[in-house]
Design a protein around this motif. Structure first.
Motif, PDB file in Angstrom:
ATOM      1  N   GLN A 226       0.844  -1.199   0.000  1.00  9.21           N
ATOM      2  CA  GLN A 226       0.000   0.000   0.000  1.00  9.21           C
ATOM      3  C   GLN A 226       0.879   1.248   0.000  1.00  9.21           C
ATOM      4  O   GLN A 226       1.695   1.445   0.903  1.00  9.21           O
ATOM      5  CB  GLN A 226      -0.909   0.012   1.229  1.00  9.21           C
ATOM      6  N   VAL A 227       0.705   2.080  -1.026  1.00  8.51           N
ATOM      7  CA  VAL A 227       1.524   3.285  -1.158  1.00  8.51           C
ATOM      8  C   VAL A 227       0.895   4.421  -0.349  1.00  8.51           C
ATOM      9  O   VAL A 227      -0.240   4.827  -0.602  1.00  8.51           O
ATOM     10  CB  VAL A 227       1.664   3.705  -2.638  1.00  8.51           C
ATOM     11  N   MET A 228       1.651   4.911   0.622  1.00  5.54           N
ATOM     12  CA  MET A 228       1.189   6.053   1.411  1.00  5.54           C
ATOM     13  C   MET A 228       1.468   7.366   0.678  1.00  5.54           C
ATOM     14  O   MET A 228       0.661   8.295   0.696  1.00  5.54           O
ATOM     15  CB  MET A 228       1.882   6.064   2.770  1.00  5.54           C
ATOM     16  N   HIS A 229       2.627   7.424  -0.011  1.00 11.30           N
ATOM     17  CA  HIS A 229       2.977   8.630  -0.772  1.00 11.30           C
ATOM     18  C   HIS A 229       4.053   8.290  -1.787  1.00 11.30           C
ATOM     19  O   HIS A 229       5.024   7.590  -1.483  1.00 11.30           O
ATOM     20  CB  HIS A 229       3.484   9.739   0.147  1.00 11.30           C
ATOM     21  N   CYS A 230       3.897   8.796  -3.008  1.00 15.54           N
ATOM     22  CA  CYS A 230       4.919   8.642  -4.046  1.00 15.54           C
ATOM     23  C   CYS A 230       4.991   9.930  -4.843  1.00 15.54           C
ATOM     24  O   CYS A 230       3.957  10.551  -5.132  1.00 15.54           O
ATOM     25  CB  CYS A 230       4.584   7.473  -4.972  1.00 15.54           C
ATOM     26  N   GLU A 231       6.207  10.346  -5.181  1.00 12.85           N
ATOM     27  CA  GLU A 231       6.398  11.464  -6.100  1.00 12.85           C
ATOM     28  C   GLU A 231       7.209  10.981  -7.289  1.00 12.85           C
ATOM     29  O   GLU A 231       8.270  10.368  -7.129  1.00 12.85           O
ATOM     30  CB  GLU A 231       7.112  12.637  -5.430  1.00 12.85           C
ATOM     31  N   LEU A 232       6.692  11.241  -8.491  1.00 15.76           N
ATOM     32  CA  LEU A 232       7.348  10.840  -9.735  1.00 15.76           C
ATOM     33  C   LEU A 232       7.807  12.072 -10.489  1.00 15.76           C
ATOM     34  O   LEU A 232       7.045  13.031 -10.659  1.00 15.76           O
ATOM     35  CB  LEU A 232       6.385  10.034 -10.615  1.00 15.76           C
ATOM     36  N   ALA A 233       9.045  12.040 -10.970  1.00 16.36           N
ATOM     37  CA  ALA A 233       9.609  13.157 -11.727  1.00 16.36           C
ATOM     38  C   ALA A 233       9.298  13.010 -13.208  1.00 16.36           C
ATOM     39  O   ALA A 233       9.523  11.956 -13.804  1.00 16.36           O
ATOM     40  CB  ALA A 233      11.108  13.226 -11.517  1.00 16.36           C
TER      41      ALA A 233
END
Length: 337
Positions: A226-233
């Motif tokens: 389960q992804v709580m937070h992801c940032e993709l460039a």
């Protein structure tokens, strides 16, 4: 040296993975001409240009001339692999990795490429607050011979696109933001935050199709499901996303689309083709629209709608599909006729 490049072509792009058929070579760049002669003979024998189509040539470099002797340089002379075609005998299939690149289109003879590479990899990269990556199998530089490498054009008409792998985010063009940072203040920015029903799969799709890179990834459970937070460039920005944990989270996104602007139509086409090959759904056909941008919309497998566009030149509009003008424009033209 910036005058060596086509107007507005210097940019940072997140490029997708590319499939290439080529010949591995070790040694000085002076041997490249002979390698391409061998490549051309194999391509001709394999019948890849029998129907009048032209394959796109590419050269990838996997070691830096700044860090190894010229005799130890490793590079690949090849062609962009046509869709659905097996690798011919005598060539090796290679995947050029996706990633973030400093790019520019060089206009004119190949003799100017050395100076163009020098400007791209030093002055321009420094201006944009970027860091060059060490060349390797995972992060090669490469050049794509966009126009004229088949001998059909004069030297002045040649077009070569350079790709240099870089890290870091592009410098903002807002002086007030830079001034704020110098005062110790953190400038604001606008960034879409997507709520997903399958964030891990969605992240993997964006990495595969768009060549996005992870800036941050935090999980909500020890099993990392389960992804709580992801940032993709992405080029010129980023997106954030997480799994939806609330009962009132929507099943699919609605009421918006994510705009993805590219520096040239071929970049849009590559992203579009990669998306279509990975189950995207067309919402508006990709074509030159009445405002002269190459534009189209699709929905990804996770329900997010994407709008892609790039400016076009007169030459672009001759070779690209052009959309039918909408009815309201045709009516206006009849009234003014």
């Amino acid at each position: 040296m910036a005058e060596l490049f086509a107007p507005y072509s210097l940019a940072v792009e997140v490029a997708p993975e590319r499939r290439v058929f080529g010949i591995w070579t070790q040694g000085p760049f002076s041997a490249v001409g002979k390698n391409f002669e061998e490549l051309n003979a194999i391509v001709k024998k394999a019948g890849l240009e029998d129907d009048g189509t032209k394959v796109t040539k590419v050269m990838a470099v996997f070691t830096s001339p700044m860090s190894v002797p010229e005799k130890d340089l490793v590079h690949l002379c090849g062609i962009m692999a046509p869709e659905g075609v097996a690798c011919p005998d005598g060539l090796q299939e290679v995947q050029l990795p996706a990633g973030q690149f400093a790019c520019g289109v060089v206009c004119g003879p190949y003799g100017g490429l050395r100076k163009a590479w020098g400007h791209l990899c030093s002055a321009w990269v420094k201006e944009q607050n970027l860091e060059l990556k060490e060349l390797s199998e995972q992060s090669p530089s490469f050049e794509i011979y966009v126009e004229g490498c088949d001998g059909s054009n004069t030297a002045e008409m040649l077009r070569t696109k350079l790709y240099m792998p870089v890290a870091g985010s592009r410098k903002r063009a807002r002086p007030e933001a830079d001034a704020a940072e110098s005062d110790g203040k953190v400038p604001g920015r606008l960034c879409p935050y997507l709520v997903s029903q399958a964030a891990l799969k969605q992240v993997a799709w964006y990495e595969k199709v768009f060549g996005a890179t992870r800036k941050a990834m935090h999980f909500a459970d020890p099993e990392k499901t389960q992804v709580m937070h992801c940032e993709l460039a992405f080029p010129e920005g980023s997106i954030m996303l997480s799994d939806g944990f609330g009962k009132n989270e929507p099943a699919t996104p609605a009421g918006f689309h994510v705009q993805f602007s590219c520096s040239e139509p071929d970049a849009v086409q590559r992203y579009w083709d990669a998306a279509m090959a990975n189950d995207a759904e067309i919402k508006m056909d990709l074509a030159v629209q009445f405002w002269d941008d190459f534009f189209g919309q699709f929905k990804d497998p996770f329900g997010v709608e994407w709008a892609f566009n790039a400016p076009t030149t007169a030459e672009d509009r001759k070779r690209l599909k052009v959309a039918t003008k909408p009815e309201f424009l045709l009516v206006d033209q009849e009234k003014t006729a």
